[in-house]
Design a protein around this motif. Structure first.
Motif, short mmCIF file in Angstrom:
data_model
loop_
_atom_site.label_atom_id
_atom_site.label_comp_id
_atom_site.label_asym_id
_atom_site.label_seq_id
_atom_site.Cartn_x
_atom_site.Cartn_y
_atom_site.Cartn_z
N UNK A 63 4.24 -4.98 8.25
CA UNK A 63 4.42 -4.02 7.16
C UNK A 63 3.40 -2.89 7.13
N UNK A 64 2.18 -3.13 7.56
CA UNK A 64 1.12 -2.12 7.49
C UNK A 64 0.65 -1.80 8.90
N UNK A 65 0.88 -0.55 9.36
CA UNK A 65 0.50 -0.11 10.70
C UNK A 65 -0.30 1.18 10.57
N UNK A 66 -1.55 1.15 11.02
CA UNK A 66 -2.44 2.30 10.87
C UNK A 66 -3.10 2.60 12.21
N UNK A 67 -3.09 3.87 12.58
CA UNK A 67 -3.81 4.35 13.76
C UNK A 67 -4.85 5.34 13.27
N UNK A 68 -6.10 5.10 13.60
CA UNK A 68 -7.20 6.02 13.29
C UNK A 68 -7.75 6.54 14.60
N UNK B 240 8.74 11.27 15.47
CA UNK B 240 9.58 11.06 14.30
C UNK B 240 9.06 9.99 13.35
N UNK B 241 8.19 9.13 13.82
CA UNK B 241 7.74 8.01 12.99
C UNK B 241 6.34 8.21 12.41
N UNK B 242 5.58 9.17 12.95
CA UNK B 242 4.19 9.38 12.50
C UNK B 242 4.16 9.69 11.01
N UNK B 243 3.35 8.96 10.29
CA UNK B 243 3.16 9.08 8.85
C UNK B 243 4.46 8.89 8.07
N UNK B 244 5.37 8.15 8.70
CA UNK B 244 6.59 7.71 8.02
C UNK B 244 6.68 6.19 8.10
N UNK B 245 6.64 5.65 9.32
CA UNK B 245 6.69 4.20 9.47
C UNK B 245 5.33 3.64 9.90
N UNK B 246 4.41 4.50 10.22
CA UNK B 246 3.02 4.12 10.48
C UNK B 246 2.14 5.29 10.08
#
Length: 160
Positions: free
Chosen positions: A50-55, A76-82
Motif C-alpha cells: 500500500x505504501x511505496x516511496x522513493x526518495x 504515468x505512476x509517479x506521485x499517483x501510485x507511488x
C-alpha cells in the motif's frame, strides 16, 4: 518463523528477486532514480504494497523529470501510485537503501546500486541484506539505525 537466513554482502545479488513478500510499506533511498525502470520492472512486484516511496537526490530527481518531459517519456505512476520525492541536502544524497516492512518482519538492503537496471538487476553492485522478524530480532539494531537515518530533520523536501 524460526531461523531467518542472513545473506552476506554480495557482488552478484539481483535485487528484484528480494522484493517478493507480503509487505505493507516500501521505502527506497537512492542517488539516481530511473523511474521508468521502476515503473516497468519493479512496481508490479510491489503492487500489493500500500505504501511505496522513493526518495532520491534532489538534483538527480529533477534531472530525471526534466529528461522525461524533453523525451516524452511517460512516468504515468509517479506521485499517483507511488511517491517520488527529493532528498534535500547541501551536498549530494548518496544513500542506497531499500526498506520493506510488514507488521512483524522487515527486509533492509543497503548497498552501492542506484535505482535502475545496472544498479538493481545486473551483477557488480555490493549489497548487505538484513532480515528482521519478531521471532528473530538479530538485526533489530540495523533497523533502528535505518529508522533514525530516515527520519533525520530536513532530509526530505516537503515544499512540493
Amino acid at each position: 518463523m524460526g531461523n531467518v537466513p542472513e545473506l552476506a554482502p554480495s557482488a552478484d545479488l539481483v535485487l528484484p528477486e528480494l522484493l517478493q513478500g507480503q509487505w505493507s510499506s516500501a521505502l527506497i533511498l537512492t542517488f539516481g532514480a530511473d523511474l521508468g525502470f521502476f515503473e516497468a520492472h519493479l512496481l508490479s512486484q510491489l503492487a500489493a504494497v500500500p505504501l511505496r516511496i522513493i526518495l532520491a537526490d534532489d538534483e538527480r530527481l529533477n534531472e530525471k523529470f526534466a529528461e522525461a518531459v524533453e523525451t516524452g517519456q511517460r512516468l504515468r505512476r509517479a506521485n499517483r501510485t507511488y511517491v517520488a520525492a527529493a532528498i534535500r541536502h547541501p551536498g549530494s544524497a548518496h544513500a542506497k537503501v531499500i526498506l520493506l516492512t510488514a507488521a512483524r518482519e522487515g527486509l533492509l538492503v543497503i548497498g552501492s546500486g542506484n535505482l535502475g537496471h545496472s544498479g538493481y538487476a545486473s551483477p557488480g553492485e555490493l549489497w548487505s541484506v538484513f532480515r528482521y522478524h519478531s521471532e528473530d530480532p538479530r538485526h533489530l539494531s540495523e533497523f533502528v539505525a535505518g529508522r533514525a537515518f530516515g527520519t533525520a530533520p530536513g532530509l526530505v523536501d516537503t515544499r512540493g
